[in-house]
Scaffold this motif. Structure first.
Motif, PDB file in Angstrom:
ATOM      1  N   SER A   2      -7.601 -23.410  45.772  1.00  0.00           N
ATOM      2  CA  SER A   2      -6.198 -23.794  45.885  1.00  0.00           C
ATOM      3  C   SER A   2      -5.512 -23.620  44.548  1.00  0.00           C
ATOM      4  CB  SER A   2      -6.074 -25.254  46.341  1.00  0.00           C
ATOM      5  OG  SER A   2      -6.506 -26.133  45.315  1.00  0.00           O
ATOM      6  N   THR A   3      -4.187 -23.442  44.594  1.00  0.00           N
ATOM      7  CA  THR A   3      -3.436 -23.343  43.345  1.00  0.00           C
ATOM      8  C   THR A   3      -3.385 -24.705  42.649  1.00  0.00           C
ATOM      9  OG1 THR A   3      -1.380 -23.683  44.582  1.00  0.00           O
ATOM     10  CG2 THR A   3      -2.031 -21.413  44.138  1.00  0.00           C
ATOM     11  N   ALA A   4      -3.328 -25.780  43.427  1.00  0.00           N
ATOM     12  CA  ALA A   4      -3.256 -27.121  42.840  1.00  0.00           C
ATOM     13  C   ALA A   4      -4.503 -27.433  42.012  1.00  0.00           C
ATOM     14  CB  ALA A   4      -3.084 -28.164  43.945  1.00  0.00           C
ATOM     15  N   ALA A   5      -5.650 -26.996  42.492  1.00  0.00           N
ATOM     16  CA  ALA A   5      -6.901 -27.250  41.786  1.00  0.00           C
ATOM     17  C   ALA A   5      -7.223 -26.172  40.758  1.00  0.00           C
ATOM     18  CB  ALA A   5      -8.048 -27.358  42.789  1.00  0.00           C
ATOM     19  N   GLY A   6      -6.399 -25.117  40.732  1.00  0.00           N
ATOM     20  CA  GLY A   6      -6.653 -24.031  39.792  1.00  0.00           C
ATOM     21  C   GLY A   6      -7.861 -23.197  40.148  1.00  0.00           C
ATOM     22  N   THR A   7      -8.152 -23.082  41.453  1.00  0.00           N
ATOM     23  CA  THR A   7      -9.348 -22.354  41.907  1.00  0.00           C
ATOM     24  C   THR A   7      -8.997 -21.245  42.900  1.00  0.00           C
ATOM     25  OG1 THR A   7      -9.672 -24.015  43.649  1.00  0.00           O
ATOM     26  CG2 THR A   7     -10.866 -24.331  41.567  1.00  0.00           C
ATOM     27  N   CYS A   8      -7.769 -20.750  42.844  1.00  0.00           N
ATOM     28  CA  CYS A   8      -7.258 -19.820  43.862  1.00  0.00           C
ATOM     29  C   CYS A   8      -7.886 -18.427  43.736  1.00  0.00           C
ATOM     30  CB  CYS A   8      -5.744 -19.715  43.718  1.00  0.00           C
ATOM     31  SG  CYS A   8      -4.934 -18.747  45.018  1.00  0.00           S
ATOM     32  N   GLU A   9      -8.391 -17.905  44.853  1.00  0.00           N
ATOM     33  CA  GLU A   9      -8.898 -16.543  44.941  1.00  0.00           C
ATOM     34  C   GLU A   9      -8.419 -15.898  46.231  1.00  0.00           C
ATOM     35  OE1 GLU A   9     -13.177 -15.941  43.422  1.00  0.00           O
ATOM     36  OE2 GLU A   9     -13.170 -18.021  44.142  1.00  0.00           O
ATOM     37  N   ARG A  10      -8.355 -14.563  46.198  1.00  0.00           N
ATOM     38  CA  ARG A  10      -8.071 -13.788  47.403  1.00  0.00           C
ATOM     39  C   ARG A  10      -9.141 -12.711  47.548  1.00  0.00           C
ATOM     40  NH1 ARG A  10      -3.488 -14.377  49.946  1.00  0.00           N
ATOM     41  NH2 ARG A  10      -3.610 -12.320  50.902  1.00  0.00           N
ATOM     42  N   SER A  11      -9.315 -12.210  48.769  1.00  0.00           N
ATOM     43  CA  SER A  11     -10.303 -11.155  48.975  1.00  0.00           C
ATOM     44  C   SER A  11      -9.981 -10.379  50.235  1.00  0.00           C
ATOM     45  CB  SER A  11     -11.713 -11.748  49.077  1.00  0.00           C
ATOM     46  OG  SER A  11     -11.839 -12.520  50.255  1.00  0.00           O
ATOM     47  N   THR A  12     -10.817  -9.412  50.492  1.00  0.00           N
ATOM     48  CA  THR A  12     -10.652  -8.604  51.693  1.00  0.00           C
ATOM     49  C   THR A  12     -10.928  -9.419  52.946  1.00  0.00           C
ATOM     50  OG1 THR A  12     -12.928  -7.932  51.576  1.00  0.00           O
ATOM     51  CG2 THR A  12     -11.348  -6.495  50.525  1.00  0.00           C
ATOM     52  N   GLU A  13     -10.436  -8.919  54.054  1.00  0.00           N
ATOM     53  CA  GLU A  13     -10.720  -9.543  55.335  1.00  0.00           C
ATOM     54  C   GLU A  13     -11.861  -8.816  56.035  1.00  0.00           C
ATOM     55  OE1 GLU A  13      -7.108  -9.244  57.516  1.00  0.00           O
ATOM     56  OE2 GLU A  13      -6.321 -11.127  56.744  1.00  0.00           O
ATOM     57  N   GLY A  14     -12.648  -9.547  56.794  1.00  0.00           N
ATOM     58  CA  GLY A  14     -13.548  -8.937  57.748  1.00  0.00           C
ATOM     59  C   GLY A  14     -14.850  -8.393  57.205  1.00  0.00           C
ATOM     60  N   SER A  15     -15.227  -8.720  55.972  1.00  0.00           N
ATOM     61  CA  SER A  15     -16.482  -8.200  55.448  1.00  0.00           C
ATOM     62  C   SER A  15     -17.056  -9.154  54.417  1.00  0.00           C
ATOM     63  CB  SER A  15     -16.270  -6.830  54.804  1.00  0.00           C
ATOM     64  OG  SER A  15     -17.449  -6.423  54.154  1.00  0.00           O
ATOM     65  N   ALA A  16     -18.384  -9.248  54.423  1.00  0.00           N
ATOM     66  CA  ALA A  16     -19.050 -10.064  53.414  1.00  0.00           C
ATOM     67  C   ALA A  16     -18.972  -9.406  52.044  1.00  0.00           C
ATOM     68  CB  ALA A  16     -20.499 -10.277  53.815  1.00  0.00           C
ATOM     69  N   ASP A  17     -18.773  -8.097  52.010  1.00  0.00           N
ATOM     70  CA  ASP A  17     -18.677  -7.357  50.748  1.00  0.00           C
ATOM     71  C   ASP A  17     -17.205  -7.189  50.373  1.00  0.00           C
ATOM     72  OD1 ASP A  17     -19.285  -5.940  48.510  1.00  0.00           O
ATOM     73  OD2 ASP A  17     -19.675  -4.060  49.553  1.00  0.00           O
ATOM     74  N   ALA A  18     -16.527  -8.292  50.298  1.00  0.00           N
ATOM     75  CA  ALA A  18     -15.086  -8.264  50.051  1.00  0.00           C
ATOM     76  C   ALA A  18     -14.789  -8.018  48.583  1.00  0.00           C
ATOM     77  CB  ALA A  18     -14.467  -9.588  50.491  1.00  0.00           C
ATOM     78  N   ALA A  19     -13.675  -7.349  48.326  1.00  0.00           N
ATOM     79  CA  ALA A  19     -13.224  -7.163  46.945  1.00  0.00           C
ATOM     80  C   ALA A  19     -12.384  -8.373  46.582  1.00  0.00           C
ATOM     81  CB  ALA A  19     -12.416  -5.878  46.826  1.00  0.00           C
ATOM     82  N   THR A  20     -12.957  -9.286  45.807  1.00  0.00           N
ATOM     83  CA  THR A  20     -12.333 -10.575  45.519  1.00  0.00           C
ATOM     84  C   THR A  20     -11.676 -10.549  44.148  1.00  0.00           C
ATOM     85  OG1 THR A  20     -14.060 -11.629  46.838  1.00  0.00           O
ATOM     86  CG2 THR A  20     -12.757 -13.054  45.403  1.00  0.00           C
ATOM     87  N   PHE A  21     -10.551 -11.256  44.044  1.00  0.00           N
ATOM     88  CA  PHE A  21      -9.841 -11.301  42.767  1.00  0.00           C
ATOM     89  C   PHE A  21      -9.229 -12.671  42.559  1.00  0.00           C
ATOM     90  CE2 PHE A  21      -6.876  -9.828  45.978  1.00  0.00           C
ATOM     91  CZ  PHE A  21      -5.682 -10.473  45.703  1.00  0.00           C
ATOM     92  N   GLY A  22      -8.818 -12.919  41.315  1.00  0.00           N
ATOM     93  CA  GLY A  22      -8.230 -14.194  40.948  1.00  0.00           C
ATOM     94  C   GLY A  22      -9.144 -14.978  40.035  1.00  0.00           C
ATOM     95  N   GLY A  23      -8.531 -15.842  39.236  1.00  0.00           N
ATOM     96  CA  GLY A  23      -9.262 -16.676  38.294  1.00  0.00           C
ATOM     97  C   GLY A  23      -8.286 -17.550  37.544  1.00  0.00           C
ATOM     98  N   ALA A  24      -8.669 -17.982  36.350  1.00  0.00           N
ATOM     99  CA  ALA A  24      -7.827 -18.870  35.558  1.00  0.00           C
ATOM    100  C   ALA A  24      -7.495 -18.287  34.193  1.00  0.00           C
ATOM    101  CB  ALA A  24      -8.516 -20.221  35.385  1.00  0.00           C
TER     102      ALA A  24
END
Length: 512
Positions: A202-224
């Protein structure tokens, strides 16, 4: 982009990325029949037949033990080239050397390193893909794209005389025309800077990430880490990207997701993307000298809490294609933090007439909505057949615009609004007649994008207060006059935009 874009993996080696948002996915460009009215008719450059290239004798050795796969040769109008195919995942830092008669191929998704997660640790794979000036990398048939994962870097630094070119197989074969697009994926940078619109955390907790849909091998991004470093890209062309996976799902030329300020981006050209020219999902991005020609959706798109500084940009749409020149939004997430904040200076935008069947936002050259605060200065937009500006307001803190020394040439309607904005309040937000803004400007641009007498006579806003990133200028728009040639040599020529004799045709390949 209609709202936001999402990533989606196809199979185990082919991942495609499209923009994502809180309530639906981006759609491709409009298509359909369009009536065009241009003040000048661009000349379509001819594709030269050279045949001078002779295939290299083999593929070079790289530091990654997997090596390059020698896939024989490929022949097109420029001659015959050796094809050296990259591994699906680059596990050790390598250099793609410039070798006469040699092309590098991506046969599917190519990962630079392995995703290191939300926070930098000693376990990061720390892989850097270095690409030498003049190298050509092409996407094979199907969904080929480059993913630079968190904790890894790209160093694609060309020169004005020897740009790095990412392109398609059809471009190598000489099959492309002025309307070709969507033939491979694109370049995707995945970083650890802050984002909004979370898939995880979550943005409130400062732990927000996004990733691809529909696959365990998602391209994930985001950090602090807003200073995160994904490497450098300079003097780079990205041609014919935006592979269409299905309805409303495709890639754009450059996608920067959670990219931090440690990343160096300048002199980047998108040509004939079937989606956006470039899209930025969150992060803290600085970009100078950006050229987007022929994007089928938006030329510049920003979402999910981006803090961005942009200076010197040419946004040029081709006849009958393209939506808004800029779409800036975080729609539906107006209370998320960081709030999207963009500062843009010295842009010139050329928008040809788009179809009346488009969604309403596409009928305006600039579209700002949601959780976005935009400062736009010293810029020129020549869009005589379309509305100038659309703003959408929702929630207690709707989008805002601060405009200084911005001139607009557009149709009689000029403004659109929705939510808490209507045409009148949108006009007020722009403030024509104040702060040297003008929504009835008579364009005198020459060669489509070079300032003429009226542009040179316009008052200039002092950008000093916007931050140290911005260079002080004495003119509005992207190109002061015919002596200002920052765009020459490293770009490619087409019917939509001719960048002069030092640039080669987009339908051909550089041979030196």
């Amino acid at each position: 982009m209609k709202l936001y874009k999402n990533l989606i993996l196809v199979g185990c080696s082919a991942l495609a990325l499209a923009g994502c948002g809180s309530d639906d996915i981006a759609s491709p460009g409009t298509g359909g029949n369009v009536t065009i009215t241009n003040t000048t008719t661009p000349t379509t450059p001819t594709t030269p037949v050279d045949n001078s290239v002779k295939a290299a004798s083999g593929c070079p050795t790289i530091a990654d033990p997997q090596g390059l796969k020698d896939d024989g040769t490929i022949t097109g109008p420029t001659g015959t080239w050796r094809v050296c195919t990259l591994p699906a995942r680059i596990n050790k830092s390598i250099t793609l050397a410039k070798i006469p008669g040699l092309l590098y191929q991506m046969a599917g998704r190519v990962d630079v390193g392995t995703d290191g997660g939300f926070t930098k640790t000693s376990a990061d794979s720390n892989v850097t893909l270095t690409i030498e000036p003049g190298v050509i990398v092409y996407g094979g048939t199907g969904v080929s794209w480059l993913a630079v994962n968190r904790g890894n870097k790209i160093s694609a630094v060309g020169t004005a005389a020897r740009p790095i070119v990412f392109t398609s197989r059809d471009n190598v074969l000489g099959l492309n025309t002025e309307t070709s697009q969507g033939q491979w994926g694109g370049v995707v940078l995945l970083g650890r800077a802050k984002i909004t619109d979370c898939n995880f955390g979550s943005t409130a907790a400062g732990t927000c990430e996004r990733s691809t849909e529909g696959s365990a091998d998602a391209a994930t991004f985001g950090g602090a880490d807003n200073t995160d470093n994904s490497g450098a890209m300079s003097y780079v062309q990205i041609r014919y990207s935006g592979y269409v996976l299905g309805a409303n799902k495709e890639l754009q030329s450059l996608t920067a997701e959670g990219v931090g300020s440690g990343t160096k981006l300048d002199h980047i050209m998108s040509y004939n993307s079937s989606d956006d020219g470039a899209e930025f999902f969150g992060g803290n991005v600085n970009l100078k000298y950006y050229v987007a020609v022929g994007a089928d959706d938006d030329s510049l798109d920003a979402d999910t809490g981006l803090t961005g500084n942009f200076q010197y940009g040419l946004l040029i749409q081709r006849d009958g294609k393209g939506d808004a020149l800029m779409e800036i939004d975080s729609n539906g997430n107006e209370t998320d933090s960081p709030r999207q904040t963009l500062k843009i200076s010295n842009f010139t935008g050329i928008q040809r007439q788009v179809s009346s069947a488009n969604e309403a936002e596409d009928l305006a050259s600039l579209f700002i909505r949601g959780n976005a605060d935009v400062t736009l200065v010293n810029s020129v937009f020549n869009t005589p057949n379309n509305e100038c500006l659309r703003m959408n307001g929702s929630g207690a803190t709707p989008a805002t615009l601060t405009a200084r020394s911005v001139v607009l040439t557009c149709n009689a309607a000029k403004y659109l609004g929705s939510g808490t904005y209507n045409a009148s309040t949108t006009a007020t937000a722009f403030g024509s007649g104040a702060n040297n803004n003008n929504d009835s400007f008579v364009s005198t641009l020459t060669s489509a994008f070079i300032n003429g007498a009226n542009e040179l006579a316009a008052a200039v806003f002092d950008v000093t207060g916007l931050g140290s990133f911005f260079s002080t200028t004495t003119y509005i728009g992207a190109v002061k006059d015919s002596n200002d040639t920052w765009w020459a040599g490293w770009t490619c020529n087409s019917g939509a935009a001719d960048f002069g004799s030092t640039s080669t045709a987009c339908t051909s390949l550089p041979t030196t």
